[in-house]
Write a protein that holds these residues in place. Structure first.
Motif, short mmCIF file in Angstrom:
data_model
loop_
_atom_site.label_atom_id
_atom_site.label_comp_id
_atom_site.label_asym_id
_atom_site.label_seq_id
_atom_site.Cartn_x
_atom_site.Cartn_y
_atom_site.Cartn_z
N ILE A 14 0.85 -1.20 0.00
CA ILE A 14 0.00 0.00 0.00
C ILE A 14 0.88 1.25 0.00
N MET A 15 1.92 1.19 0.83
CA MET A 15 2.83 2.32 0.92
C MET A 15 3.57 2.52 -0.41
N ALA A 16 3.98 1.41 -1.01
CA ALA A 16 4.69 1.50 -2.30
C ALA A 16 3.80 2.12 -3.37
N ASN A 17 2.53 1.71 -3.36
CA ASN A 17 1.55 2.28 -4.28
C ASN A 17 1.42 3.78 -4.12
N ALA A 18 1.31 4.20 -2.86
CA ALA A 18 1.16 5.62 -2.57
C ALA A 18 2.40 6.39 -3.02
N ALA A 19 3.56 5.79 -2.80
CA ALA A 19 4.82 6.45 -3.18
C ALA A 19 4.91 6.60 -4.69
N ASP A 23 3.92 9.29 5.21
CA ASP A 23 4.54 9.40 6.54
C ASP A 23 3.73 8.63 7.58
N ASP A 24 2.41 8.74 7.49
CA ASP A 24 1.55 8.03 8.44
C ASP A 24 1.66 6.52 8.27
N GLU A 55 4.83 5.37 9.88
CA GLU A 55 4.67 5.38 11.33
C GLU A 55 3.95 4.11 11.81
N GLN A 56 2.89 3.77 11.09
CA GLN A 56 2.08 2.60 11.42
C GLN A 56 2.91 1.32 11.28
N ILE A 57 3.63 1.21 10.16
CA ILE A 57 4.46 0.03 9.91
C ILE A 57 5.56 -0.07 10.97
N PHE A 58 6.16 1.06 11.28
CA PHE A 58 7.22 1.08 12.29
C PHE A 58 6.71 0.56 13.63
N ARG A 59 5.58 1.10 14.06
CA ARG A 59 5.03 0.70 15.36
C ARG A 59 4.67 -0.78 15.39
N GLU A 60 4.10 -1.26 14.31
CA GLU A 60 3.72 -2.67 14.28
C GLU A 60 4.97 -3.56 14.36
N LEU A 61 5.98 -3.21 13.60
CA LEU A 61 7.21 -4.02 13.60
C LEU A 61 7.91 -3.96 14.95
N THR A 84 8.95 21.38 3.26
CA THR A 84 9.12 19.95 3.46
C THR A 84 10.59 19.64 3.71
N ARG A 85 10.80 18.83 4.69
CA ARG A 85 12.18 18.46 4.95
C ARG A 85 12.30 16.95 4.82
N PHE A 86 13.45 16.51 4.38
CA PHE A 86 13.64 15.08 4.17
C PHE A 86 13.62 14.31 5.47
N ASP A 87 12.93 13.15 5.40
CA ASP A 87 13.12 12.16 6.43
C ASP A 87 12.74 12.67 7.80
N ARG A 88 11.51 13.18 7.89
CA ARG A 88 11.12 13.69 9.20
C ARG A 88 10.51 12.64 10.10
N GLY A 89 10.33 11.44 9.55
CA GLY A 89 9.72 10.38 10.36
C GLY A 89 10.64 9.95 11.49
#
Lengths: 229, 229
Positions: free
Chosen positions: A127-132, A162-163, A166-172, A223-228
């Motif tokens: 899903i994220m790849a699609n959005a990207a 970005d969201d 965040e979701q993928i990070f938290r799950e992992l 916008t700044r790079f890599d704010r996650g």
């Protein structure tokens, strides 16, 4: 003034070639991103290898586009808006080239991950790849069509990616906390998600340049790079 | 031809200003990287905040340098090597701007990490930051002095940073495996190391452009971004 007209026609033609090459390059980069994630989801190392191999095409296109820009600058000597357009193309081509590198990196990690047992079914990464992919395409469309509204849409939609990150990070993270044996694989997946987030950053960056180009309004540093995290 | 001479002198002067601005911008980015790591090592959130605030200076310099390049392209209409030099400056300025972003990201993570207990004494990160600063400086020196030997040195030394990253990553992995409570902090530190690795990648990328510029030899795609794990 037939001479001037000739020059102008030639310039328009060169510009068309430049735009087409940029769209082609971006399209190839989008496909590489999609396939790198597909290789992981379907556990197909051959597809990942294929993505890695395709980086040469991206690199070749970068050189072609650079050379075309130099040619236009030297022979047509554009000024004002036209000059800024070519200069922006020189910058954008680098963003696309980096996205090709990102796909290669995802492909390399995919190959590593396929050798280990599957940690979980990967639902969010595609899903994220699609959005990207979508916002990369839109940012390039905004550039070649000088469309600041579309560029604004790209920037305002960057938060979706970005969201998702965040979701993928938290799950992992929960997988890692539950089982130390999951740590190494989870980190690799987090890095892949991070890579996809950077595709979004590059796209937003392209979109900011488009707005600057068309409106002369510099919002490049909103916008700044890599704010996650 | 006094007119031609005047133009040439003016061009040389503009070129000097351009080089000085690039060196200044790079110097500021180097300091931001150093201070962002120092804020973490010394656990000083105020220094991290200071780094984040300094990003505006970098962004302002980027715009100034871009405008200067446009001016030179429009008014001096350089050809051949001079044209490629200006076009390369337009690209390099983006690499430096990203390094400013990287310092901001490190600063943000530093602030988060300072709020938690210290995971370990940070010895390797400052060494890595030092190495990253050094090759960034060298890559810019190679550009302004058109020094391909120095550029080659930068490229061949990029592995030092990659190796340091690998070492830091592996060490932090052991902390995570030993204690799940270390996971979240260790991941943040891994991301910081990853950021420093990217400073090395940007520097190597600049160095590749210098070699292409001086020798017309395209080795830009020998180095690829983010090849570490």
């Amino acid at each position: 003034m037939p001479d001037r007209e000739h020059t102008s026609k030639h310039y328009e033609q060169q510009l068309r070639i430049l735009k087409d090459k940029l769209l082609l390059m971006s399209h190839k980069a989008e496909e590489m991103i999609a396939d790198s994630i597909r290789s992981l989801v379907d556990r197909r190392p051959s597809l990942a290898e294929d993505v890695i191999g395709r980086d040469d095409e991206i690199d070749k296109l970068e050189i072609e586009i650079d050379n075309l820009c130099y040619q236009v600058l030297a022979l047509e000597q554009p000024v004002a808006g036209d000059l800024r357009f070519i200069a922006t193309a020189l910058k954008i081509v680098k963003d696309i080239e980096r996205i090709g590198d990102i796909a290669v990196n995802i492909g390399e990690r995919s190959i590593e991950l396929i050798q280990e047992p599957e940690l979980k079914r990967l639902v969010d990464l595609p899903i994220m790849a699609n959005a990207a992919q979508k916002i990369l395409k839109e940012s390039l469309d905004a550039f070649v069509n000088s469309d600041p509204e579309l560029a604004e849409k790209v920037i305002s939609n960057d938060y979706i990616i970005d969201d998702l990150y965040e979701q993928i990070f938290r799950e992992l993270l929960t997988y890692m906390l539950e089982d130390p044996r999951a740590i190494s694989r989870a980190i690799k997946l987090i890095f892949i998600a991070k890579h996809l987030e950077r595709v979004g950053d590059h796209s937003a960056n392209i979109a900011e340049m488009v707005i600057f180009l068309v409106r002369g309004q510099d919002i490049r540093h909103g916008t700044r790079f890599d704010r996650g995290r």
